[in-house]
Design a protein around this motif. Structure first.
Motif, PDB file in Angstrom:
ATOM      1  N   GLU A  42      24.487   4.529  28.435  1.00 20.15           N
ATOM      2  CA  GLU A  42      23.475   3.265  28.339  1.00 20.15           C
ATOM      3  C   GLU A  42      24.241   2.097  27.784  1.00 20.15           C
ATOM      4  OE1 GLU A  42      20.014   2.269  25.124  1.00 20.15           O
ATOM      5  OE2 GLU A  42      19.883   4.272  25.955  1.00 20.15           O
ATOM      6  N   ASP A  43      24.979   2.145  26.953  1.00 22.00           N
ATOM      7  CA  ASP A  43      25.923   1.028  26.371  1.00 22.00           C
ATOM      8  C   ASP A  43      27.167   1.086  26.796  1.00 22.00           C
ATOM      9  OD1 ASP A  43      27.101  -1.141  25.102  1.00 22.00           O
ATOM     10  OD2 ASP A  43      26.399  -0.266  22.955  1.00 22.00           O
ATOM     11  N   GLU A  44      27.585   0.392  27.902  1.00 22.42           N
ATOM     12  CA  GLU A  44      29.049   0.338  28.428  1.00 22.42           C
ATOM     13  C   GLU A  44      29.850  -0.666  27.734  1.00 22.42           C
ATOM     14  OE1 GLU A  44      30.303   2.659  29.703  1.00 22.42           O
ATOM     15  OE2 GLU A  44      29.064   3.843  30.900  1.00 22.42           O
ATOM     16  N   SER A  45      29.424  -1.260  26.551  1.00 23.46           N
ATOM     17  CA  SER A  45      30.229  -2.461  26.064  1.00 23.46           C
ATOM     18  C   SER A  45      31.434  -1.622  25.241  1.00 23.46           C
ATOM     19  CB  SER A  45      29.527  -2.995  24.755  1.00 23.46           C
ATOM     20  OG  SER A  45      29.017  -2.181  24.150  1.00 23.46           O
ATOM     21  N   PRO A  46      32.423  -2.095  24.961  1.00 28.36           N
ATOM     22  CA  PRO A  46      33.684  -1.552  24.257  1.00 28.36           C
ATOM     23  C   PRO A  46      33.383  -0.773  22.919  1.00 28.36           C
ATOM     24  CG  PRO A  46      34.352  -3.893  25.096  1.00 28.36           C
ATOM     25  CD  PRO A  46      32.796  -3.759  25.190  1.00 28.36           C
ATOM     26  N   ASP A  47      33.904   0.538  22.888  1.00 29.50           N
ATOM     27  CA  ASP A  47      33.392   1.148  21.738  1.00 29.50           C
ATOM     28  C   ASP A  47      34.001   0.546  20.500  1.00 29.50           C
ATOM     29  OD1 ASP A  47      32.254   3.170  23.491  1.00 29.50           O
ATOM     30  OD2 ASP A  47      33.818   4.633  23.545  1.00 29.50           O
ATOM     31  N   ALA A  48      34.841  -0.292  20.407  1.00 25.79           N
ATOM     32  CA  ALA A  48      35.435  -0.793  19.231  1.00 25.79           C
ATOM     33  C   ALA A  48      34.358  -1.612  18.626  1.00 25.79           C
ATOM     34  CB  ALA A  48      36.830  -1.606  19.793  1.00 25.79           C
ATOM     35  N   GLU A  49      33.627  -2.429  19.656  1.00 25.30           N
ATOM     36  CA  GLU A  49      32.767  -3.176  19.090  1.00 25.30           C
ATOM     37  C   GLU A  49      31.535  -2.345  18.446  1.00 25.30           C
ATOM     38  OE1 GLU A  49      31.204  -5.737  22.168  1.00 25.30           O
ATOM     39  OE2 GLU A  49      33.189  -6.484  22.580  1.00 25.30           O
ATOM     40  N   PHE A  50      30.965  -1.246  19.122  1.00 24.38           N
ATOM     41  CA  PHE A  50      29.967  -0.445  18.497  1.00 24.38           C
ATOM     42  C   PHE A  50      30.512   0.239  17.204  1.00 24.38           C
ATOM     43  CE2 PHE A  50      27.556   3.535  18.187  1.00 24.38           C
ATOM     44  CZ  PHE A  50      26.214   3.060  18.425  1.00 24.38           C
ATOM     45  N   TYR A  51      31.728   0.511  17.086  1.00 24.62           N
ATOM     46  CA  TYR A  51      31.957   1.030  15.817  1.00 24.62           C
ATOM     47  C   TYR A  51      32.593   0.380  14.582  1.00 24.62           C
ATOM     48  CZ  TYR A  51      31.085   5.437  18.503  1.00 24.62           C
ATOM     49  OH  TYR A  51      30.494   6.426  19.222  1.00 24.62           O
ATOM     50  N   THR A 109      40.888  25.409   2.095  1.00 24.21           N
ATOM     51  CA  THR A 109      42.023  26.312   2.614  1.00 24.21           C
ATOM     52  C   THR A 109      42.888  25.513   3.439  1.00 24.21           C
ATOM     53  OG1 THR A 109      40.420  27.178   4.274  1.00 24.21           O
ATOM     54  CG2 THR A 109      40.728  28.442   2.322  1.00 24.21           C
ATOM     55  N   VAL A 110      42.566  24.294   3.955  1.00 19.95           N
ATOM     56  CA  VAL A 110      43.349  23.460   4.870  1.00 19.95           C
ATOM     57  C   VAL A 110      44.534  22.877   4.125  1.00 19.95           C
ATOM     58  CG1 VAL A 110      43.484  21.249   6.321  1.00 19.95           C
ATOM     59  CG2 VAL A 110      41.445  23.120   6.595  1.00 19.95           C
ATOM     60  N   LYS A 111      45.478  22.868   4.539  1.00 23.07           N
ATOM     61  CA  LYS A 111      46.852  22.390   4.108  1.00 23.07           C
ATOM     62  C   LYS A 111      46.955  20.857   3.809  1.00 23.07           C
ATOM     63  CE  LYS A 111      52.056  22.226   4.185  1.00 23.07           C
ATOM     64  NZ  LYS A 111      53.266  22.867   4.894  1.00 23.07           N
ATOM     65  N   SER A 112      46.599  20.137   5.029  1.00 26.57           N
ATOM     66  CA  SER A 112      46.561  18.781   5.317  1.00 26.57           C
ATOM     67  C   SER A 112      45.786  18.568   6.442  1.00 26.57           C
ATOM     68  CB  SER A 112      47.964  18.166   5.331  1.00 26.57           C
ATOM     69  OG  SER A 112      48.662  18.942   6.559  1.00 26.57           O
ATOM     70  N   ALA A 113      45.189  17.257   6.404  1.00 23.47           N
ATOM     71  CA  ALA A 113      44.360  16.719   7.610  1.00 23.47           C
ATOM     72  C   ALA A 113      44.554  15.475   7.989  1.00 23.47           C
ATOM     73  CB  ALA A 113      42.820  16.914   7.200  1.00 23.47           C
ATOM     74  N   THR A 114      44.788  15.369   9.189  1.00 23.11           N
ATOM     75  CA  THR A 114      45.160  13.905   9.591  1.00 23.11           C
ATOM     76  C   THR A 114      43.902  13.319  10.550  1.00 23.11           C
ATOM     77  OG1 THR A 114      47.261  14.037   9.988  1.00 23.11           O
ATOM     78  CG2 THR A 114      46.410  12.373  11.261  1.00 23.11           C
ATOM     79  N   GLY A 115      43.306  12.354  10.400  1.00 22.78           N
ATOM     80  CA  GLY A 115      41.993  11.889  10.850  1.00 22.78           C
ATOM     81  C   GLY A 115      42.234  10.789  11.949  1.00 22.78           C
ATOM     82  N   LEU A 116      41.582  11.129  13.037  1.00 21.38           N
ATOM     83  CA  LEU A 116      41.576  10.118  14.211  1.00 21.38           C
ATOM     84  C   LEU A 116      40.346   9.555  14.468  1.00 21.38           C
ATOM     85  CD1 LEU A 116      43.734   9.949  17.574  1.00 21.38           C
ATOM     86  CD2 LEU A 116      41.535   9.825  17.590  1.00 21.38           C
ATOM     87  N   GLY A 117      40.024   8.340  14.246  1.00 23.85           N
ATOM     88  CA  GLY A 117      38.818   7.727  14.340  1.00 23.85           C
ATOM     89  C   GLY A 117      38.857   6.327  14.925  1.00 23.85           C
ATOM     90  N   ASN A 148      38.692   6.786  24.416  1.00 22.29           N
ATOM     91  CA  ASN A 148      37.941   6.487  25.655  1.00 22.29           C
ATOM     92  C   ASN A 148      38.608   5.548  26.248  1.00 22.29           C
ATOM     93  OD1 ASN A 148      35.822   8.601  25.351  1.00 22.29           O
ATOM     94  ND2 ASN A 148      34.161   6.991  24.423  1.00 22.29           N
ATOM     95  N   LEU A 149      39.102   4.667  25.643  1.00 23.27           N
ATOM     96  CA  LEU A 149      40.172   3.693  26.287  1.00 23.27           C
ATOM     97  C   LEU A 149      41.465   4.179  26.607  1.00 23.27           C
ATOM     98  CD1 LEU A 149      40.380   0.617  26.649  1.00 23.27           C
ATOM     99  CD2 LEU A 149      41.174   0.116  24.621  1.00 23.27           C
ATOM    100  N   ASP A 150      42.078   5.265  25.839  1.00 22.72           N
ATOM    101  CA  ASP A 150      43.055   5.777  25.894  1.00 22.72           C
ATOM    102  C   ASP A 150      43.153   7.409  25.425  1.00 22.72           C
ATOM    103  OD1 ASP A 150      45.986   6.418  26.055  1.00 22.72           O
ATOM    104  OD2 ASP A 150      46.944   5.354  24.595  1.00 22.72           O
ATOM    105  N   PRO A 151      43.040   8.053  26.293  1.00 21.08           N
ATOM    106  CA  PRO A 151      42.886   9.557  25.854  1.00 21.08           C
ATOM    107  C   PRO A 151      44.222  10.209  25.596  1.00 21.08           C
ATOM    108  CG  PRO A 151      42.847   9.402  28.231  1.00 21.08           C
ATOM    109  CD  PRO A 151      42.865   8.136  27.693  1.00 21.08           C
ATOM    110  N   ARG A 152      45.116   9.611  25.715  1.00 23.37           N
ATOM    111  CA  ARG A 152      46.589  10.237  24.971  1.00 23.37           C
ATOM    112  C   ARG A 152      46.462  10.067  23.383  1.00 23.37           C
ATOM    113  NH1 ARG A 152      51.309  12.294  26.280  1.00 23.37           N
ATOM    114  NH2 ARG A 152      53.066  11.718  24.920  1.00 23.37           N
ATOM    115  N   LEU A 153      46.695  11.465  22.944  1.00 19.91           N
ATOM    116  CA  LEU A 153      46.603  11.575  21.205  1.00 19.91           C
ATOM    117  C   LEU A 153      48.265  11.149  20.893  1.00 19.91           C
ATOM    118  CD1 LEU A 153      45.126  14.982  20.983  1.00 19.91           C
ATOM    119  CD2 LEU A 153      44.198  12.766  20.669  1.00 19.91           C
ATOM    120  N   PRO A 154      48.388  10.109  20.058  1.00 20.30           N
ATOM    121  CA  PRO A 154      49.690   9.741  19.476  1.00 20.30           C
ATOM    122  C   PRO A 154      50.318  10.547  18.558  1.00 20.30           C
ATOM    123  CG  PRO A 154      47.694   8.432  18.273  1.00 20.30           C
ATOM    124  CD  PRO A 154      47.160   9.498  19.318  1.00 20.30           C
ATOM    125  N   PHE A 155      50.551  11.689  19.064  1.00 21.51           N
ATOM    126  CA  PHE A 155      51.049  12.559  18.354  1.00 21.51           C
ATOM    127  C   PHE A 155      52.109  13.613  19.049  1.00 21.51           C
ATOM    128  CE2 PHE A 155      47.009  12.354  16.680  1.00 21.51           C
ATOM    129  CZ  PHE A 155      47.190  11.980  15.175  1.00 21.51           C
TER     130      PHE A 155
END
Length: 201
Positions: free
Chosen positions: A25-34, A79-87, A108-115
């Motif tokens: 419904e809203d195709e504006s850039p996600d960076a603006e919405f979030y 029980t998780v040793k460490s967590a990296t958040g991507l958001g 949505n702009l770049d589906p490649r994970l930077p890891f």
């Protein structure tokens, strides 16, 4: 599995594709919405505890976890040793006490994970899958960054931000949504796909 159709996926796959299935419904850039921080939990307290209990049960102990599409809080067990958040929002990620690493990235702009390849023991995506406009590419990336035998855990709820949810999500029954996600994961080459349902809480 008590839900008709779910148990037949391995025998007769369902085709969920449709024209404009990833339109929103809203195709504006996600960076603006979030851009505005939303410091809240996106499910109720009971559901949050059940998600954490599920992760405690299924995630490997002492796992290095990637929390995909992370926000202000993660529902990860101790029980998780460490967590990296991507958001999408740096302020939300900075205020998330479960995270030891934080990456702002628009999938949505770049589906490649930077890891690097084989970086994590597990990847979780908590009540956010319905916002992905290129889920096939992202699941392939999840598989790439997982160690051999690593786990991808996706949890779904019926709550969402309507302007940013993909059109297909609004057309599917809740059980069809889970079947669709499972079909995508299986199609990416994951050998074992299991589904769990909790209702009436």
């Amino acid at each position: 599995l008590e839900w008709s159709g779910m148990e037949t996926q391995t025998q007769t796959p369902t085709d969920f594709t449709s024209p404009d299935m990833y339109r929103r419904e809203d195709e504006s850039p996600d960076a603006e919405f979030y851009a505005q921080p939303r410091k809240l939990i996106h499910v109720d307290a009971v559901c949050a505890r059940r998600i954490q209990a599920l992760y405690r049960t299924v995630l490997p102990e002492n796992a290095e976890v990637l929390d995909l599409m992370a926000g202000w809080r993660s529902h990860l067990p101790d029980t998780v040793k460490s967590a990296t958040g991507l958001g999408m929002n740096a302020e939300e990620l900075a205020d998330n006490p479960a995270l030891s690493g934080r990456v702002v990235h628009d999938l949505n702009l770049d589906p490649r994970l930077p890891f690097a390849d084989a970086r994590f023991d597990a990847v979780v995506c908590t009540v956010s899958f319905e916002y992905l406009t290129q889920p096939e590419k992202i699941i392939a990336e999840v598989r790439r960054v997982l160690k051999p035998g690593g786990m991808f855990a996706v949890t779904l709820s019926q709550r969402n931000f309507p302007p940013k949810v993909i059109q297909l999500w609004t057309q599917l029954h809740p059980m069809e949504r889970m079947a669709w996600v499972g079909t995508l994961i299986k199609g990416a080459g994951f050998r074992k796909v299991e589904t769990y349902v909790e209702r009436g809480l």
